[in-house]
Design a protein around this motif. Sequence first.
Motif, mmCIF file in Angstrom:
data_model
loop_
_atom_site.group_PDB
_atom_site.id
_atom_site.type_symbol
_atom_site.label_atom_id
_atom_site.label_comp_id
_atom_site.label_asym_id
_atom_site.label_seq_id
_atom_site.Cartn_x
_atom_site.Cartn_y
_atom_site.Cartn_z
ATOM 1 N N THR A 175 1.698 -0.771 21.793
ATOM 2 C CA THR A 175 1.759 -2.169 22.233
ATOM 3 C C THR A 175 1.947 -3.124 21.057
ATOM 4 O O THR A 175 2.329 -4.277 21.255
ATOM 5 N N HIS A 176 1.692 -2.657 19.814
ATOM 6 C CA HIS A 176 1.889 -3.494 18.629
ATOM 7 C C HIS A 176 3.349 -3.516 18.150
ATOM 8 O O HIS A 176 3.640 -4.145 17.120
ATOM 9 N N ALA A 177 4.228 -2.845 18.858
ATOM 10 C CA ALA A 177 5.667 -2.873 18.554
ATOM 11 C C ALA A 177 5.994 -2.296 17.180
ATOM 12 O O ALA A 177 6.852 -2.809 16.451
ATOM 13 N N TRP A 178 5.311 -1.214 16.810
ATOM 14 C CA TRP A 178 5.582 -0.567 15.526
ATOM 15 C C TRP A 178 7.006 -0.027 15.475
ATOM 16 O O TRP A 178 7.525 0.486 16.457
ATOM 17 N N LYS A 179 7.630 -0.087 14.304
ATOM 18 C CA LYS A 179 8.880 0.610 14.045
ATOM 19 C C LYS A 179 8.549 2.006 13.507
ATOM 20 O O LYS A 179 7.477 2.233 12.945
ATOM 21 N N ASP A 180 9.482 2.949 13.666
ATOM 22 C CA ASP A 180 9.214 4.338 13.312
ATOM 23 C C ASP A 180 8.872 4.530 11.838
ATOM 24 O O ASP A 180 8.122 5.443 11.485
ATOM 25 N N ASP A 181 9.425 3.683 10.968
ATOM 26 C CA ASP A 181 9.205 3.865 9.534
ATOM 27 C C ASP A 181 8.001 3.086 9.009
ATOM 28 O O ASP A 181 7.767 3.042 7.803
ATOM 29 N N MET A 182 7.227 2.491 9.903
ATOM 30 C CA MET A 182 6.077 1.694 9.481
ATOM 31 C C MET A 182 4.790 2.502 9.486
ATOM 32 O O MET A 182 4.614 3.400 10.323
ATOM 33 N N THR A 183 3.892 2.154 8.568
ATOM 34 C CA THR A 183 2.540 2.687 8.566
ATOM 35 C C THR A 183 1.577 1.515 8.397
ATOM 36 O O THR A 183 1.977 0.441 7.932
ATOM 37 N N ALA A 184 0.342 1.708 8.788
ATOM 38 C CA ALA A 184 -0.604 0.588 8.783
ATOM 39 C C ALA A 184 -0.963 0.141 7.378
ATOM 40 O O ALA A 184 -1.145 -1.056 7.127
ATOM 41 N N ILE A 185 -1.080 1.085 6.453
ATOM 42 C CA ILE A 185 -1.508 0.789 5.076
ATOM 43 C C ILE A 185 -0.555 1.484 4.110
ATOM 44 O O ILE A 185 -0.175 2.635 4.340
ATOM 45 N N LEU A 186 -0.182 0.810 3.033
ATOM 46 C CA LEU A 186 0.754 1.389 2.073
ATOM 47 C C LEU A 186 0.481 0.827 0.684
ATOM 48 O O LEU A 186 -0.225 -0.188 0.539
ATOM 49 N N PRO A 187 1.003 1.451 -0.352
ATOM 50 C CA PRO A 187 0.785 0.934 -1.711
ATOM 51 C C PRO A 187 1.384 -0.462 -1.861
ATOM 52 O O PRO A 187 2.429 -0.772 -1.300
ATOM 53 N N ALA A 188 0.704 -1.287 -2.646
ATOM 54 C CA ALA A 188 1.170 -2.646 -2.864
ATOM 55 C C ALA A 188 2.179 -2.698 -4.005
ATOM 56 O O ALA A 188 2.133 -1.885 -4.933
ATOM 57 N N THR A 189 3.095 -3.644 -3.922
ATOM 58 C CA THR A 189 4.013 -3.890 -5.039
ATOM 59 C C THR A 189 3.466 -4.985 -5.944
ATOM 60 O O THR A 189 3.955 -5.181 -7.049
ATOM 61 N N LYS A 190 2.457 -5.695 -5.459
ATOM 62 C CA LYS A 190 1.837 -6.788 -6.201
ATOM 63 C C LYS A 190 0.457 -6.351 -6.663
ATOM 64 O O LYS A 190 -0.368 -5.924 -5.865
ATOM 65 N N LYS A 191 0.198 -6.429 -7.952
ATOM 66 C CA LYS A 191 -1.088 -6.022 -8.507
ATOM 67 C C LYS A 191 -1.924 -7.252 -8.875
ATOM 68 O O LYS A 191 -1.399 -8.255 -9.359
ATOM 69 N N LEU A 192 -3.224 -7.157 -8.639
ATOM 70 C CA LEU A 192 -4.144 -8.254 -8.924
ATOM 71 C C LEU A 192 -5.080 -7.889 -10.068
ATOM 72 O O LEU A 192 -5.357 -6.712 -10.312
ATOM 73 N N ASP A 193 -5.596 -8.915 -10.734
ATOM 74 C CA ASP A 193 -6.563 -8.703 -11.814
ATOM 75 C C ASP A 193 -7.977 -8.486 -11.284
ATOM 76 O O ASP A 193 -8.857 -8.021 -12.013
ATOM 77 N N HIS A 194 -8.204 -8.840 -10.029
ATOM 78 C CA HIS A 194 -9.528 -8.702 -9.424
ATOM 79 C C HIS A 194 -9.372 -8.479 -7.929
ATOM 80 O O HIS A 194 -8.294 -8.729 -7.361
ATOM 81 N N ALA A 195 -10.414 -8.022 -7.296
ATOM 82 C CA ALA A 195 -10.373 -7.824 -5.846
ATOM 83 C C ALA A 195 -10.193 -9.162 -5.148
ATOM 84 O O ALA A 195 -10.753 -10.181 -5.574
ATOM 85 N N PRO A 196 -9.407 -9.199 -4.083
ATOM 86 C CA PRO A 196 -9.244 -10.456 -3.351
ATOM 87 C C PRO A 196 -10.584 -10.986 -2.843
ATOM 88 O O PRO A 196 -11.486 -10.219 -2.507
ATOM 89 N N VAL A 197 -10.710 -12.299 -2.790
ATOM 90 C CA VAL A 197 -11.876 -12.949 -2.200
ATOM 91 C C VAL A 197 -11.579 -13.169 -0.721
ATOM 92 O O VAL A 197 -10.561 -13.763 -0.363
ATOM 93 N N MET A 198 -12.458 -12.663 0.134
ATOM 94 C CA MET A 198 -12.259 -12.714 1.579
ATOM 95 C C MET A 198 -13.206 -13.726 2.210
ATOM 96 O O MET A 198 -14.427 -13.608 2.079
ATOM 97 N N ILE A 199 -12.649 -14.713 2.907
ATOM 98 C CA ILE A 199 -13.428 -15.737 3.601
ATOM 99 C C ILE A 199 -13.144 -15.626 5.087
ATOM 100 O O ILE A 199 -11.988 -15.682 5.518
ATOM 101 N N GLY A 200 -14.174 -15.462 5.901
ATOM 102 C CA GLY A 200 -14.018 -15.388 7.343
ATOM 103 C C GLY A 200 -14.341 -16.717 8.002
ATOM 104 O O GLY A 200 -15.345 -17.352 7.657
#
Length: 413
Positions: free
Chosen positions: A78-103
């Motif tokens: 129901t999420h309309a995935w394409k065949d070549d997609m996966t939920a989690i993959l390596p990032a091309t963008k690297k960070l100096d620290h873990a992201p700060v998450m605000i809910g």
Amino acid sequence: MARSRASLLPAAAAAATLLGLLGQLTFLAPSTPSLGRRSHSSVVRNSGGDSVPTGLVYPSPEEKVKTREADGITLFSTHAWKDDMTAILPATKKLDHAPVMIGVAADSGCGKSTFLRRVLGALGTDVKPGHTAIGDMLTVICLDDYHINDRAGRKATGQSALDARENDFALMGAQIEALKQGKAVYKPIYNHDTGFKDPPELIEPNKVFVVEGLHPIYDTKARSQLDMSLYIDIVNKVKFAWKVKRDVAERGWTEEQVQADIQKRLPDFAAYVDPQKADADVILRYEPSDQGLPYLKVKLIQKKGGPFPMITLKKELTLTGSKSGATLKQYDMDWMGSPATVVEMDGEIDMDNMEKQVEEIEANLVGLAASPNELRDAMVKLKTSPGSQNGTGLLQAVIAMKIREVYDKLTGR
């Protein structure tokens, strides 16, 4: 409060999308352009394709045939995935620290669009238009995207977007955890214009994520990734007044129809959204003023010992010049089993004397962690924005500065 996908039976919402300001009463003013809930073109940036219905409903035999597993995560068709997609993959963008998450958790029409502008101002950054608002520093994740069914699918199940069974918490928790770890994800898309689930879009890591919607604090795994959580709490009398103002003027509804619509949503709201305020680190609560509506009493409820850096008042304040005037005071209370300190503003400041009155308030705040007159300048900059004359704008601006303080603390900025 975690829910496994297996337990989600058949069967959120604009609330949580960044936004539908309700075209509210004079105490919040007209709505402003949204940051997150944007109109969609036929193709969304970095997504897999056009906005077309999947024709699938979860659960159903047709959905089950097309649903697949990848790396231990169920990719519901129901999420309309394409065949070549996966939920989690390596990032091309690297960070100096873990992201700060605000809910940020809230029901619909809570004025989160202006609040996000205040956050962007405090952080000194901006975001680009798109289904998902993304900038050089901050990304806004709208949790409506994790609705497991599209609008037609929810009609088939008879369940609302507020219902936990209509939300893919397993995927949400896994992807928020992955983003926190600096990974990239293909995040689902719920298209508010068409009511369809569009193909997922690629989201890369960023320095700050604002995770907003109906359920950011509901699921244990997702909640555990948050560095700070906010719940926007609107009592029913205020919510009804706001909704009447919008729906009578814009939709031609009667007050009775508005009341019936609110009552229809109340059971799911009470079961799946409202309980989150017990787990939030800070609560922004809207009540009718002691002088009655349309004036507001706005409370900043700060849990003691939590990640929200507390502010206090040196003394109680009384401001004059506006029709209602304004009072600010502080007190301690028990908030759903947790000790809390409350800073409360009742009424409105004199907008013709705004700078001086905000300066007076700012001089009496302890723990703001801001440069001199920063609160005044932030308020003046958004003077015409919703709620700038009452505790809405003032306390939103304070929270925005506190988000910056949390970011600075966690990243060593």
